[in-house]
Design an enzyme around this catalytic site. Sequence first.
Site, PDB file in Angstrom:
ATOM      1  N   SER A 151       9.805  33.234  35.174  1.00 19.52           N
ATOM      2  CA  SER A 151       9.006  33.029  34.188  1.00 19.52           C
ATOM      3  C   SER A 151       9.642  32.956  32.863  1.00 19.52           C
ATOM      4  CB  SER A 151       7.822  34.138  34.477  1.00 19.52           C
ATOM      5  OG  SER A 151       7.211  33.995  33.021  1.00 19.52           O
ATOM      6  N   TYR A 164       4.644  42.077  34.593  1.00 19.90           N
ATOM      7  CA  TYR A 164       4.845  40.779  35.084  1.00 19.90           C
ATOM      8  C   TYR A 164       6.141  40.391  34.352  1.00 19.90           C
ATOM      9  CZ  TYR A 164       4.484  35.664  36.021  1.00 19.90           C
ATOM     10  OH  TYR A 164       5.048  34.683  36.429  1.00 19.90           O
TER      11      TYR A 164
END
Length: 259
Positions: A151, A164
């Site tokens: 990500s 995250y």
Amino acid sequence: MTSHAYLAQLFSLDGRTALVTGGSSGIGRAIAGALARAGASVVIVARREAELASTVDELLADGCRAAWVSGDLSTRDGVRSAGERAAEVYGEPDILVNSAGVNLRPPMGEVGEEVWDATMAVNLEAPFLLGERFGPGMAERGFGRIIHVTSQQAHRAFVQSGAYGVSKGGLESLARSQAEAWSSSGVTCNTLVPGFVLTPLNARLQSDPETVAGLAARTMVGRNGLADDFAGAAVFLASAASGYVTGHSLFVDGGLSVH
């Protein structure tokens, strides 16, 4: 040599086996489809049986070799069980794609141990455990490809990165450690780094049109990503063409990261 033969030599996955976690939706589904259509025998691991069956049925209809295993990647026993059952279908995988993930985004001060543990279990520990299970075997056979989907939050904090972002940063470090361990034996380990991609995992952000438009404006191509944007990059990293590419983070983000 014809162009078809040359491209097949570079990119064909005929005779290879692949295990793709999170392969029933979003980026994982697109990658599973790309690997299967490039010739690999693909086993998809995810939780929801209906989505798994739908994905595999589509690939079988296209003449691909594909199967699915329903598994819970949030526990060590679940990961190990899913890995073993997946390996029973077409044999030990030559290609491991870790695309399964959870995207829990409370503010950092509200993360709590439950969110932290759930995030690390699926996003980081499952890829570690599957790498430990299959990486040494790939090295013994002299060929392997490990691909992690990470990500932007592995590199920069925005949109409440929270746990995250930490998990994805750890996943990029895991790829480098795996590359160090096994690249000399023919096993490359790399990451695909998405920008903002219109997938179910990002459904929360997609509910705000202004946010979606703002993220598209941050790219160089003027749009947000689609799952199919990852097909070519995945085949490249899974094939012989990427034999000298390892420990690398390949951004597939429309230029978001450099704009």
